[in-house]
Scaffold this motif. Structure first.
Motif, PDB file in Angstrom:
ATOM      1  N   TYR A  60      -2.143   8.090  -4.492  1.00  0.00           N
ATOM      2  CA  TYR A  60      -0.775   7.862  -4.982  1.00  0.00           C
ATOM      3  C   TYR A  60      -0.477   6.381  -4.786  1.00  0.00           C
ATOM      4  O   TYR A  60      -0.200   5.928  -3.688  1.00  0.00           O
ATOM      5  CB  TYR A  60       0.234   8.731  -4.227  1.00  0.00           C
ATOM      6  N   ASN A  61      -0.539   5.624  -5.888  1.00  0.00           N
ATOM      7  CA  ASN A  61      -0.348   4.185  -5.867  1.00  0.00           C
ATOM      8  C   ASN A  61       0.743   3.792  -6.858  1.00  0.00           C
ATOM      9  O   ASN A  61       1.471   4.646  -7.356  1.00  0.00           O
ATOM     10  CB  ASN A  61      -1.674   3.486  -6.162  1.00  0.00           C
ATOM     11  N   GLY A  68       6.758   8.101  -9.696  1.00  0.00           N
ATOM     12  CA  GLY A  68       7.412   8.955 -10.683  1.00  0.00           C
ATOM     13  C   GLY A  68       6.575  10.131 -11.133  1.00  0.00           C
ATOM     14  O   GLY A  68       6.994  10.900 -12.010  1.00  0.00           O
ATOM     15  N   TYR A  69       5.394  10.326 -10.521  1.00  0.00           N
ATOM     16  CA  TYR A  69       4.476  11.397 -10.938  1.00  0.00           C
ATOM     17  C   TYR A  69       5.126  12.771 -10.786  1.00  0.00           C
ATOM     18  O   TYR A  69       5.012  13.623 -11.682  1.00  0.00           O
ATOM     19  CB  TYR A  69       3.194  11.328 -10.111  1.00  0.00           C
ATOM     20  N   MET A 109       3.710  -0.591  -0.812  1.00  0.00           N
ATOM     21  CA  MET A 109       2.475  -0.267  -0.085  1.00  0.00           C
ATOM     22  C   MET A 109       2.790   0.173   1.337  1.00  0.00           C
ATOM     23  O   MET A 109       2.224   1.139   1.852  1.00  0.00           O
ATOM     24  CB  MET A 109       1.552  -1.493  -0.068  1.00  0.00           C
ATOM     25  N   ALA A 110       3.727  -0.522   1.980  1.00  0.00           N
ATOM     26  CA  ALA A 110       4.065  -0.216   3.368  1.00  0.00           C
ATOM     27  C   ALA A 110       4.711   1.150   3.508  1.00  0.00           C
ATOM     28  O   ALA A 110       4.535   1.823   4.524  1.00  0.00           O
ATOM     29  CB  ALA A 110       4.998  -1.293   3.921  1.00  0.00           C
ATOM     30  N   LEU A 111       5.458   1.585   2.495  1.00  0.00           N
ATOM     31  CA  LEU A 111       6.180   2.856   2.569  1.00  0.00           C
ATOM     32  C   LEU A 111       5.381   4.013   1.989  1.00  0.00           C
ATOM     33  O   LEU A 111       5.190   5.045   2.643  1.00  0.00           O
ATOM     34  CB  LEU A 111       7.510   2.734   1.828  1.00  0.00           C
ATOM     35  N   HIS A 112       4.896   3.861   0.781  1.00  0.00           N
ATOM     36  CA  HIS A 112       4.306   4.988   0.064  1.00  0.00           C
ATOM     37  C   HIS A 112       2.904   5.352   0.529  1.00  0.00           C
ATOM     38  O   HIS A 112       2.475   6.494   0.322  1.00  0.00           O
ATOM     39  CB  HIS A 112       4.293   4.706  -1.441  1.00  0.00           C
ATOM     40  N   THR A 113       2.173   4.418   1.151  1.00  0.00           N
ATOM     41  CA  THR A 113       0.807   4.739   1.576  1.00  0.00           C
ATOM     42  C   THR A 113       0.722   5.134   3.042  1.00  0.00           C
ATOM     43  O   THR A 113      -0.373   5.443   3.526  1.00  0.00           O
ATOM     44  CB  THR A 113      -0.152   3.556   1.318  1.00  0.00           C
ATOM     45  N   ARG A 114       1.842   5.125   3.762  1.00  0.00           N
ATOM     46  CA  ARG A 114       1.843   5.626   5.136  1.00  0.00           C
ATOM     47  C   ARG A 114       1.438   7.099   5.142  1.00  0.00           C
ATOM     48  O   ARG A 114       1.815   7.870   4.261  1.00  0.00           O
ATOM     49  CB  ARG A 114       3.248   5.504   5.736  1.00  0.00           C
ATOM     50  N   ILE A 165     -12.280  20.039 -12.853  1.00  0.00           N
ATOM     51  CA  ILE A 165     -10.936  19.528 -13.097  1.00  0.00           C
ATOM     52  C   ILE A 165     -10.445  18.837 -11.835  1.00  0.00           C
ATOM     53  O   ILE A 165     -10.334  19.469 -10.771  1.00  0.00           O
ATOM     54  CB  ILE A 165      -9.961  20.655 -13.474  1.00  0.00           C
ATOM     55  N   ILE A 166     -10.164  17.539 -11.933  1.00  0.00           N
ATOM     56  CA  ILE A 166      -9.610  16.801 -10.804  1.00  0.00           C
ATOM     57  C   ILE A 166      -8.095  16.791 -10.949  1.00  0.00           C
ATOM     58  O   ILE A 166      -7.547  16.237 -11.919  1.00  0.00           O
ATOM     59  CB  ILE A 166     -10.126  15.359 -10.757  1.00  0.00           C
ATOM     60  N   ALA A 167      -7.408  17.415 -10.007  1.00  0.00           N
ATOM     61  CA  ALA A 167      -5.950  17.379 -10.015  1.00  0.00           C
ATOM     62  C   ALA A 167      -5.482  15.958  -9.703  1.00  0.00           C
ATOM     63  O   ALA A 167      -6.183  15.181  -9.051  1.00  0.00           O
ATOM     64  CB  ALA A 167      -5.391  18.357  -8.982  1.00  0.00           C
ATOM     65  N   GLY A 168      -4.275  15.612 -10.185  1.00  0.00           N
ATOM     66  CA  GLY A 168      -3.697  14.335  -9.822  1.00  0.00           C
ATOM     67  C   GLY A 168      -3.212  14.376  -8.391  1.00  0.00           C
ATOM     68  O   GLY A 168      -3.342  15.399  -7.707  1.00  0.00           O
ATOM     69  N   PRO A 169      -2.661  13.280  -7.891  1.00  0.00           N
ATOM     70  CA  PRO A 169      -2.358  12.046  -8.619  1.00  0.00           C
ATOM     71  C   PRO A 169      -3.572  11.127  -8.688  1.00  0.00           C
ATOM     72  O   PRO A 169      -4.582  11.369  -8.031  1.00  0.00           O
ATOM     73  CB  PRO A 169      -1.253  11.417  -7.760  1.00  0.00           C
ATOM     74  N   GLY A 170      -3.447  10.082  -9.479  1.00  0.00           N
ATOM     75  CA  GLY A 170      -4.470   9.051  -9.526  1.00  0.00           C
ATOM     76  C   GLY A 170      -5.658   9.400 -10.385  1.00  0.00           C
ATOM     77  O   GLY A 170      -5.821  10.533 -10.859  1.00  0.00           O
ATOM     78  N   THR A 171      -6.499   8.388 -10.564  1.00  0.00           N
ATOM     79  CA  THR A 171      -7.686   8.526 -11.414  1.00  0.00           C
ATOM     80  C   THR A 171      -8.933   7.975 -10.711  1.00  0.00           C
ATOM     81  O   THR A 171      -9.962   7.781 -11.345  1.00  0.00           O
ATOM     82  CB  THR A 171      -7.480   7.764 -12.737  1.00  0.00           C
TER      83      THR A 171
END
Length: 348
Positions: free
Chosen positions: A14-15, A20-21, A58-63, A289-295
């Motif tokens: 999740y980047n 908004g995903y 980055m500091a908030l969402h990747t914790r 099938i790879i579920a999200g998020p991300g690629t």
């Protein structure tokens, strides 16, 4: 009907591009509200608040205490969105924290309990933040397996681990990549010993602890204290864990499943490569099938299938030729591929 193995991604997926995903894709507003209520009760920002932020941080969402919940919800929502009238899901697996999502997708945990496990373990990891991780490839740019090179790197890990003032372990066997984890001395020693390649490796993973190593035993113990075994039940779908073991519906020891999830899964090497090798050979699905998020997980999945010599694939060129002619891999984080498995009846 098309058969498929579903793969749930782990941390780091999740980047900024995924902001908004949940608002865009999560199919069950009531369930998202339940997840949000769990977070609010714990004094944490809700997933809706994090996902709806004006900009990615980055500091908030990747914790760990935020990323784990976001990723679990995104992956579980994607699993709910698969068109089960056209897709027969024959097994579920995942990478690293994706194991918690796997448990919920496969029915061994309810959605609410699965979220609780993922959110609790992510929070405990963040609070402790023991050690770190770095990633390095053992396959070349053409994705041709070089077993000798892999063994050289594994020997280097063992040699550094044997030093008096360093700890280093193989954290994740990730297709053509090795994720190493340890204390700062161990990781620095590894990063100094390997040749820089592809302009970005070795690459330190931000906000990541020494997952899947003995350093996490204190976190595993706290997880066992916080999470009761009664939450775990018989899976409804076969689950493939990080050792390549299959947990079969109606035949699984739920106490053993709990013990693995909050024991070996936290403190021992997690092998997505082995899990996918077992998935390919045991279930022979038409699709992965790879579920999200991300690629970002697609390359590792393809490399794992190449390592297993699945359907004769031995290189990136082989995989691309097969994918162009008769796709074997769908990433739900990619809009064009998502449409191949998405159930429009699940649209919000």
């Amino acid at each position: 009907m098309t058969t498929a193995v579903v793969i749930c991604p782990g941390r780091g997926t999740y980047n900024a591009a995924e902001l908004g995903y949940l608002a865009q894709h999560f199919p069950d507003a009531d369930l998202l509200a339940i997840f949000d209520a769990q977070r609010a009760e714990a004094g944490q920002p809700t997933l809706s608040e994090l996902d709806g932020a004006e900009r990615f941080s980055m500091a908030l969402h990747t914790r760990g205490d935020n990323a784990s919940g976001l990723i679990f919800a995104a992956s579980y929502g994607d699993f709910l969105s698969i068109d089960r009238s056209a897709i027969d899901v024959v097994a579920v697996t995942g990478n690293s924290m994706g194991w918690y999502t796997t448990l919920a997708c496969g029915g061994a945990l309810s959605a609410e309990h699965g979220f609780r496990v993922a959110n609790t373990m992510g929070t405990l990891m963040q609070q402790a933040l023991i050690g770190g991780q770095s990633i390095y490839p053992w396959m070349d740019d053409d994705w041709i397996a070089n077993a000798d090179r892999k063994q050289e790197l594994l020997a280097l890990i063992d040699e550094i681990a044997a030093r008096e003032n360093a700890e280093l372990y193989l954290s994740i066997d990730l297709g053509g990549m090795l994720v190493v984890a340890g204390d700062e001395a161990g990781i620095k020693a590894f990063e100094s010993a390997v040749e820089p390649v592809q302009g970005r490796f070795p690459m330190r993973l931000a906000n990541h602890a020494a997952f899947h190593t003995p350093l996490q035993e204190p976190v595993a113990a706290k997880g066992r204290d916080a999470l009761p075994g009664e939450m775990f039940g018989q899976p409804e779908l076969p689950l493939i864990d990080g050792h390549g073991r299959i947990w079969w519906p109606g035949a699984s020891d739920t106490q053993a499943l709990y013990d693995y999830t909050l024991g070996q899964q936290v403190t021992q090497t997690y092998s997505l490569t082995r899990a996918l090798t077992v998935a390919a050979r045991e279930f022979a699905p038409d699709l992965f099938i790879i579920a999200g998020p991300g690629t970002t997980l697609g390359g590792a999945v393809a490399q794992s299938l190449i390592t297993a010599n699945w359907r004769g694939m031995a290189s990136k060129a082989d995989f691309r030729e097969r994918q162009d002619k008769d796709p074997v891999l769908v990433s739900m984080g990619m809009v064009d591929q998502r449409a191949n498995v998405f159930s429009y009846s699940q649209e919000v």
